[in-house]
Scaffold this active site. Sequence first.
Site, short mmCIF file in Angstrom:
data_model
loop_
_atom_site.label_atom_id
_atom_site.label_comp_id
_atom_site.label_asym_id
_atom_site.label_seq_id
_atom_site.Cartn_x
_atom_site.Cartn_y
_atom_site.Cartn_z
N LYS A 125 -64.97 58.36 16.84
CA LYS A 125 -64.11 59.11 15.90
C LYS A 125 -64.67 60.52 15.83
CE LYS A 125 -60.60 58.35 13.04
NZ LYS A 125 -59.51 57.38 13.08
N ASP A 165 -55.34 61.65 13.99
CA ASP A 165 -55.62 60.99 12.71
C ASP A 165 -55.11 61.97 11.66
OD1 ASP A 165 -57.21 58.59 11.44
OD2 ASP A 165 -57.94 60.30 10.33
P1 NDP Z 1 -51.27 62.35 8.26
O1 NDP Z 1 -52.10 63.57 8.26
O2 NDP Z 1 -50.06 62.30 9.12
O3 NDP Z 1 -50.82 61.98 6.77
C1 NDP Z 1 -51.78 61.75 5.77
C2 NDP Z 1 -51.05 61.55 4.46
O4 NDP Z 1 -52.00 61.10 3.49
C3 NDP Z 1 -50.45 62.83 3.90
O5 NDP Z 1 -49.32 62.53 3.16
C4 NDP Z 1 -51.59 63.36 3.02
O6 NDP Z 1 -51.16 64.20 1.97
C5 NDP Z 1 -52.16 62.08 2.46
N1 NDP Z 1 -53.57 62.28 2.16
C6 NDP Z 1 -54.55 62.62 3.03
N2 NDP Z 1 -55.74 62.76 2.40
C7 NDP Z 1 -55.48 62.49 1.11
C8 NDP Z 1 -56.29 62.45 -0.04
N3 NDP Z 1 -57.61 62.72 0.02
N4 NDP Z 1 -55.69 62.10 -1.23
C9 NDP Z 1 -54.37 61.83 -1.29
N5 NDP Z 1 -53.54 61.85 -0.21
C10 NDP Z 1 -54.10 62.17 0.96
O7 NDP Z 1 -52.28 61.15 8.64
P2 NDP Z 1 -51.95 59.69 9.20
O8 NDP Z 1 -50.68 59.21 8.63
O9 NDP Z 1 -52.14 59.71 10.67
O10 NDP Z 1 -53.19 58.85 8.60
C11 NDP Z 1 -53.13 58.20 7.33
C12 NDP Z 1 -54.20 57.12 7.27
O11 NDP Z 1 -53.97 56.16 8.32
C13 NDP Z 1 -55.64 57.59 7.45
O12 NDP Z 1 -56.50 56.79 6.68
C14 NDP Z 1 -55.90 57.32 8.93
O13 NDP Z 1 -57.29 57.18 9.23
C15 NDP Z 1 -55.16 56.00 9.09
N6 NDP Z 1 -54.82 55.65 10.46
C16 NDP Z 1 -54.04 56.48 11.22
C17 NDP Z 1 -53.70 56.12 12.52
C18 NDP Z 1 -52.76 56.93 13.34
O14 NDP Z 1 -52.36 56.44 14.41
N7 NDP Z 1 -52.34 58.12 12.92
C19 NDP Z 1 -54.25 54.89 13.12
C20 NDP Z 1 -54.98 54.05 12.20
C21 NDP Z 1 -55.26 54.45 10.94
P3 NDP Z 1 -51.38 65.80 2.08
O15 NDP Z 1 -50.42 66.24 3.14
O16 NDP Z 1 -51.07 66.33 0.72
O17 NDP Z 1 -52.82 65.98 2.48
#
Ligand code: NDP
Length: 445
Positions: A125, A165
Amino acid sequence: MSYSQDVLNHLHRRNPGEPEFLQAVHEVLESLDPVLQRHAYYQEARILERIVEPERQLIFRVPWLDDTGQPRVNRGFRIEFNSAIGPYKGGLRFHPSVNLSILKFLSFEQTFKNSLTTLPMGGGKGGSDFDPKGKSDTEVMRFCQSFMTELCRHIGPQTDVPAGDIGVGGREIGYLFGQYKRIRNEFTGVLTGKGLQWGGSLIRPEATGYGCVFFAEEMLKTRGETLAGKTCTVSGAGNVAQFTVEKINQLGGKVVSLSDSAGTIHDPDGIDAEKLAFVMELKNVKRGRIAEYAQTFNCHYLDGQTPWGIPCDGAFPSATQNEISGTDAVTLVQQGCQFVSEGANMPSTPEAVDVFQQHQILYGPGKAANAGGVATSGLEMAQNSMHMNWTRAEVEARLQLIMASIHASAFETAQEYGQPGNYVMGANIAGFVKVANAMLDQGLV
Ligand code: NDP
């Protein structure tokens, strides 16, 4: 004192100030006691001490110029945690909260998740404390080019294959891939999540969300139920959240929430395909706030709140780590929530996990439930190395099979070790055994 407790105590002494990493290791090691007791050779080979230590940790300076011509500096990371069963594989996160502890937790988790997918991928990662929010496209491009200028000497299709991510989507992968290609003069599958015209796989953008919903369906099946007619809450509004909503809708469920770091929308009528298209445009193109959804569709906006107070049959946390506290979990259970499938990595605190388990909630931990993303990245690597593309239907069918197999493996392992329905224990043991046995086979590595 048990072997795992001894290793944990030592780890706490050696890694002070890394709470997320310690939390993730704690959760895995405390599930492993039954397998460690059954097979003394793991302790004799000091497997736990080896498996909690990353093989390599890279930390580097990322200088870049902003649009006013001012130099800016961020910190870049790549943690190459474990390569026992394949090249390091795992996403890049660009978010101001990124630090060594968070990336060590994510790459440790990734090692076991990748093992569960049945595909040959090790765990890694990386990322940066760079915040893409509020930056222009050209600033994001200059940052990505500088980041890859250093990272490119450490990665490769047979060595380490990063993906996206939080904060790293199609735009960022494009800039990173372009810079890798310029410097190395080779067109290879060095990143996954690529655009469809230049080596990407169909269904990769959808895979984490879709896979998480397939996992929920598998859990529900064990109680003779399905998602049809169920009301679901989803947190986040990014990649994982968006495609979780899409698949729940396709399977006849109803999603009543989405969120971002500023607040939550509650839409009791459900987020249908048309409203989801609005969210995708808002988040992926305009890069706006979820509050605009509430204004457009005239529903509730819960400023500064998470979705966990909204009544639901099932919850899909899809934002970030530790977003469901013990108190949130109690509220969820009291309001009738029967299942939780984690799209995000470690979104439930240890206290929340205890509440879910005490109440026999169907609880799918992230390393099993969200493994569909990396599994489809594995399918993208396979297509790249064969120089061919599979159809949408073919990739989705493979994804569905992989999620069913991950579920079966976690479910059956939990049963084998006397804890039926405990997906945390099942996933941790099944993921561990494959990696640990590979390490034993390969000598003192
Ligand atoms: P994105 O950047 O596309 O979206 C993240 C979302 O979560 C946004 O809406 C963001 O809001 C919100 N968010 C992020 N940090 C915070 C925080 N500290 N508090 C509140 N809201 C938060 O990321 P992904 O959808 O790709 O990833 C989301 C989760 O899924 C993560 O935990 C990631 O590790 C996990 N994941 C992702 C994979 C992938 O293929 N993309 C695979 C496996 C797991 P804002 O825009 O306001 O920051």
